[in-house]
Design an enzyme around this catalytic site. Structure first.
Site, PDB file in Angstrom:
ATOM      1  N   LYS A  88       3.204  17.341   5.932  1.00  0.00           N
ATOM      2  CA  LYS A  88       2.712  17.088   4.618  1.00  0.00           C
ATOM      3  C   LYS A  88       1.316  16.192   4.599  1.00  0.00           C
ATOM      4  CE  LYS A  88       3.750  12.500   4.406  1.00  0.00           C
ATOM      5  NZ  LYS A  88       3.124  11.373   3.849  1.00  0.00           N
TER       6      LYS A  88
ATOM      7  N   ARG B 205       3.203  -9.769  14.442  1.00  0.00           N
ATOM      8  CA  ARG B 205       2.592 -10.221  15.538  1.00  0.00           C
ATOM      9  C   ARG B 205       1.780 -11.708  15.193  1.00  0.00           C
ATOM     10  NH1 ARG B 205       2.829  -7.138  20.118  1.00  0.00           N
ATOM     11  NH2 ARG B 205       3.065  -4.837  19.690  1.00  0.00           N
TER      12      ARG B 205
ATOM     13  N   ASN C 206      -3.792   9.799   2.736  1.00  0.00           N
ATOM     14  CA  ASN C 206      -4.311  11.159   3.148  1.00  0.00           C
ATOM     15  C   ASN C 206      -4.947  11.832   2.269  1.00  0.00           C
ATOM     16  OD1 ASN C 206      -3.520  11.647   6.186  1.00  0.00           O
ATOM     17  ND2 ASN C 206      -1.539  10.603   5.340  1.00  0.00           N
TER      18      ASN C 206
ATOM     19  N   GLU D 160      -4.980   8.271  12.506  1.00  0.00           N
ATOM     20  CA  GLU D 160      -3.640   9.014  12.320  1.00  0.00           C
ATOM     21  C   GLU D 160      -3.733  10.454  11.941  1.00  0.00           C
ATOM     22  OE1 GLU D 160      -0.342   7.946  12.563  1.00  0.00           O
ATOM     23  OE2 GLU D 160      -0.713   5.908  13.169  1.00  0.00           O
TER      24      GLU D 160
ATOM     25  N   GLY E 226      10.827  10.716   3.236  1.00  0.00           N
ATOM     26  CA  GLY E 226      10.705  11.039   2.071  1.00  0.00           C
ATOM     27  C   GLY E 226       9.531  10.782   1.004  1.00  0.00           C
TER      28      GLY E 226
END
Length: 321
Positions: A187, A32, A252, A275, A132
């Protein structure tokens, strides 16, 4: 193949461009910001993510969707939160036979739609999903990596495999789209759970018991939504779960560590919190709707969403291990 497009010039989008550029004539990397596109085209370097990596010469940065019109394949390397808006923007620029590839490991909340489900609202169901144990920082350097892709259209999957495959980047095709997508979401919850445990200085025996419990429960969750149990044993399942649950490179896992240490995270400044919370709430709701019990999902939900002190939440988890 002549021309491939990639929407999103972040770490993964840039790494994918570097890989795909080895197999096609032209790669158009959409972003952008005009100043970033100009800098990449001038220097051949994405200074914001890989300041020490020279990009392949056939990669062109662009801020114009018109440049994607003749692309045979377009990778959507954007956060799940930007998926719907982006799809609505590109509707007029994508040919009917263009193959869309989703790389986002997220889920729309509260609709509980995977990124593949969202794509189907705007285009046909021939999209390809990629997932993956893939850290972009290693992919961009052409280090050895394996990933899974899945699609309802076998020919589309084969074409995507062709543009991705290199001597260092291996691709295995699965026929379980929903299983592959949900593995990529669950995950993240396991990574947060193990990060919380590490942040609390839980001993390693216990942490790997939690990891094993998370793997077993992932199988139950995948089966509850119609996926194949065998998918959880693939690179997109076991491989990605272990990588993101144990590596300090995992965002995470790091998020979980911060919560385990009772460190307050600035949610507005951290997209990963947004998220992560969406994934936790969505998978928790899916578990409830399918009557699937997951102690790991409950543990992460208690700490991240309900703000229960980690030690109290862990005691409850351990009682049920």
């Amino acid at each position: 193949m002549d021309k491939v497009g990639i929407i999103g010039a972040g770490s993964l989008g840039t790494a994918l461009a570097q890989i795909v550029a080895q197999n096609v004539d032209e790669v158009y990397l959409y972003m952008r910001r005009e100043e970033l596109a100009e800098a990449i085209n001038t220097t051949g370097i994405n200074n914001e993510y890989y300041p020490n990596t020279k990009l392949e010469e056939n990669i062109t940065a662009t801020t114009n969707y018109n440049d994607l019109k003749d692309c045979k394949i377009i990778f959507l390397s954007i956060p799940s939160s930007a998926f719907r808006l982006t799809l609505s923007e590109i509707e007029d620029y994508v040919d009917e036979d263009t193959i869309l590839v989703s790389t986002a490991k997220g889920i729309e909340y509260p609709s509980l739609k995977t990124m593949g489900n969202v794509i189907n609202e705007y285009f046909d169901d021939g999209h390809v999903s990629l997932s993956g144990p893939n850290f972009a920082s290693e992919m961009v350097l052409n280090l050895e990596t394996v990933s899974n892709i899945a699609s309802k259209n076998k020919e589309n999957a084969k074409k995507v495999k062709e543009v991705l495959s290199t001597p260092h980047f291996k691709v295995k095709i699965l026929d379980d789209v929903i299983g592959l997508e949900i593995c990529g979401i669950v995950k993240n919850i396991n990574a947060i759970a193990n990060g919380i445990c590490e942040g609390m200085n839980i001993n390693e025996n216990a942490r790997y018991a939690v990891l094993t419990k998370g793997f077993k429960e992932t199988i139950k969750i995948i089966e509850s939504v119609g996926g194949n149990a065998s998918t959880v044993g693939e690179y997109c399942g076991f491989g990605d779960l272990v990588l993101t649950s144990t590596s300090n490179e995992s965002r995470n896992h790091t998020l979980g560590m911060l919560y385990g240490q009772r460190i307050i995270v600035d949610e507005k400044a951290s997209g990963i919190v947004f998220e992560g919370k969406n994934s936790i709430m969505a998978i928790k709701e899916i578990c409830e709707k399918t009557n699937t019990k997951s102690e790991i999902v409950d543990f992460v939900y208690d700490v991240i969403i309900k703000q229960i002190p980690p030690k109290i939440a862990f005691k409850k988890l351990w009682e049920n291990i």
